[in-house]
Write a protein that holds these residues in place. Structure first.
Motif, PDB file in Angstrom:
ATOM      1  N   PRO A 129      48.387  -3.759 -18.153  1.00  0.00           N
ATOM      2  CA  PRO A 129      49.409  -3.037 -18.917  1.00  0.00           C
ATOM      3  C   PRO A 129      50.479  -3.987 -19.456  1.00  0.00           C
ATOM      4  O   PRO A 129      50.988  -4.838 -18.733  1.00  0.00           O
ATOM      5  CB  PRO A 129      49.997  -2.053 -17.898  1.00  0.00           C
ATOM      6  CG  PRO A 129      48.912  -1.884 -16.883  1.00  0.00           C
ATOM      7  CD  PRO A 129      48.224  -3.218 -16.795  1.00  0.00           C
ATOM      8  N   LEU A 130      50.800  -3.841 -20.736  1.00  0.00           N
ATOM      9  CA  LEU A 130      51.722  -4.756 -21.409  1.00  0.00           C
ATOM     10  C   LEU A 130      53.170  -4.458 -21.023  1.00  0.00           C
ATOM     11  O   LEU A 130      53.686  -3.374 -21.304  1.00  0.00           O
ATOM     12  CB  LEU A 130      51.559  -4.627 -22.919  1.00  0.00           C
ATOM     13  CG  LEU A 130      52.503  -5.467 -23.768  1.00  0.00           C
ATOM     14  CD1 LEU A 130      52.234  -6.962 -23.569  1.00  0.00           C
ATOM     15  CD2 LEU A 130      52.386  -5.088 -25.240  1.00  0.00           C
ATOM     16  N   PRO A 131      53.886  -5.410 -20.408  1.00  0.00           N
ATOM     17  CA  PRO A 131      55.303  -5.206 -20.104  1.00  0.00           C
ATOM     18  C   PRO A 131      56.159  -5.325 -21.371  1.00  0.00           C
ATOM     19  O   PRO A 131      55.956  -6.240 -22.184  1.00  0.00           O
ATOM     20  CB  PRO A 131      55.636  -6.341 -19.123  1.00  0.00           C
ATOM     21  CG  PRO A 131      54.301  -6.846 -18.635  1.00  0.00           C
ATOM     22  CD  PRO A 131      53.377  -6.648 -19.786  1.00  0.00           C
ATOM     23  N   VAL A 132      57.086  -4.408 -21.522  1.00  0.00           N
ATOM     24  CA  VAL A 132      58.037  -4.438 -22.639  1.00  0.00           C
ATOM     25  C   VAL A 132      59.432  -4.280 -22.059  1.00  0.00           C
ATOM     26  O   VAL A 132      59.721  -3.288 -21.374  1.00  0.00           O
ATOM     27  CB  VAL A 132      57.748  -3.316 -23.662  1.00  0.00           C
ATOM     28  CG1 VAL A 132      58.762  -3.371 -24.806  1.00  0.00           C
ATOM     29  CG2 VAL A 132      56.321  -3.427 -24.203  1.00  0.00           C
ATOM     30  N   GLU A 133      60.297  -5.256 -22.327  1.00  0.00           N
ATOM     31  CA  GLU A 133      61.665  -5.197 -21.814  1.00  0.00           C
ATOM     32  C   GLU A 133      62.542  -4.456 -22.817  1.00  0.00           C
ATOM     33  O   GLU A 133      62.535  -4.764 -24.012  1.00  0.00           O
ATOM     34  CB  GLU A 133      62.198  -6.617 -21.580  1.00  0.00           C
ATOM     35  CG  GLU A 133      63.562  -6.642 -20.917  1.00  0.00           C
ATOM     36  CD  GLU A 133      63.919  -7.988 -20.288  1.00  0.00           C
ATOM     37  OE1 GLU A 133      65.115  -8.185 -20.007  1.00  0.00           O
ATOM     38  OE2 GLU A 133      63.008  -8.816 -20.060  1.00  0.00           O
ATOM     39  N   ILE A 134      63.278  -3.466 -22.324  1.00  0.00           N
ATOM     40  CA  ILE A 134      64.122  -2.644 -23.204  1.00  0.00           C
ATOM     41  C   ILE A 134      65.519  -2.517 -22.604  1.00  0.00           C
ATOM     42  O   ILE A 134      65.714  -2.648 -21.402  1.00  0.00           O
ATOM     43  CB  ILE A 134      63.520  -1.233 -23.415  1.00  0.00           C
ATOM     44  CG1 ILE A 134      63.508  -0.441 -22.101  1.00  0.00           C
ATOM     45  CG2 ILE A 134      62.111  -1.329 -23.994  1.00  0.00           C
ATOM     46  CD1 ILE A 134      63.148   1.036 -22.263  1.00  0.00           C
TER      47      ILE A 134
END
Length: 221
Positions: A129-134
């Motif tokens: 699963p691709l981590p996305v920092e928000i």
């Protein structure tokens, strides 16, 4: 010696006296930092820029001198792990939550070396699963916008509270199943307001050190 130790220690061979070194985060980079600490104690003169607070602590324990970006003009070599790599040496990173600093340091390095055990290879990215920092503000809206790109974003937790990065942000783990165009998805994600950075590292790795059939293998791009 396990695979992570094999590739981690091999990468340390690329570090020479006087270099500024980007120090990665995670269970594979751990072995590189330990090896570099041993070399420093035997006379190697380097300075390091860590990708996380965890790495900074380990590096100090190993006797590696750390510097800030403001004190250097360039990073000679950055060494870091990967959660997944494809046949073009594109990566998914961020399983440890340090993807933003990892990308800043990897991008700033003259040479970015990736170390990964044999389980991390794939024809195409997306199994991890691709981590996305928000940012925290408007995180629910940001998550909905990311979902429109074809995934189910899940807020990463630490216990029953949201995981907080070293930069004070949230991470969404986004299952895209298969990523056919990582360069295109990277741009699409970073155009969404609220997204700080994503874990796709496209055309960044110059060298990959991994294991195939029990042997060390190096691939370059």
């Amino acid at each position: 010696m396990n695979e992570k130790q094999m590739v981690g220690e091999k990468a340390a061979e690329y570090i020479k006296d006087g270099m500024v070194v980007g120090l990665g985060t995670g269970s594979t980079a751990y072995y590189t930092i330990k090896k570099l600490g041993e070399l420093v104690r035997n006379g190697l003169n380097i300075t390091g820029i860590p990708t996380s607070e965890q790495t900074a602590k380990l590096a100090v324990e190993q006797g590696i001198t750390l510097v800030d970006f403001k004190d250097v003009k360039q990073i000679d070599v950055a060494i870091d792990g990967a959660d997944e790599f494809d046949t073009n040496l594109n990566l998914i990173k961020g399983g440890g939550g340090a993807l933003l600093r990892e990308k800043i340091i990897g991008n700033a390095a003259s040479t970015f070396i990736v170390i990964a055990d044999s389980s991390k290879g794939a024809e195409k990215l997306g199994a991890f699963p691709l981590p996305v920092e928000i940012v925290k503000f408007g995180s629910e809206m940001t998550s909905r916008k990311i979902a429109e790109l074809g995934c189910e974003p899940i807020l990463r937790l630490n216990g029953n509270r949201p995981f907080i990065t070293d930069n004070g942000n949230y991470i969404l783990d986004c299952d895209f199943k298969q990523i056919d165009s990582p360069d295109e998805l990277e741009l699409q994600l970073n155009m969404i307001p609220g997204v700080v950075e994503n874990g796709l590292f496209v055309n960044m790795a110059k060298r990959l050190i991994t294991i195939e059939n029990g042997e060390l293998v190096e691939k370059t791009r």
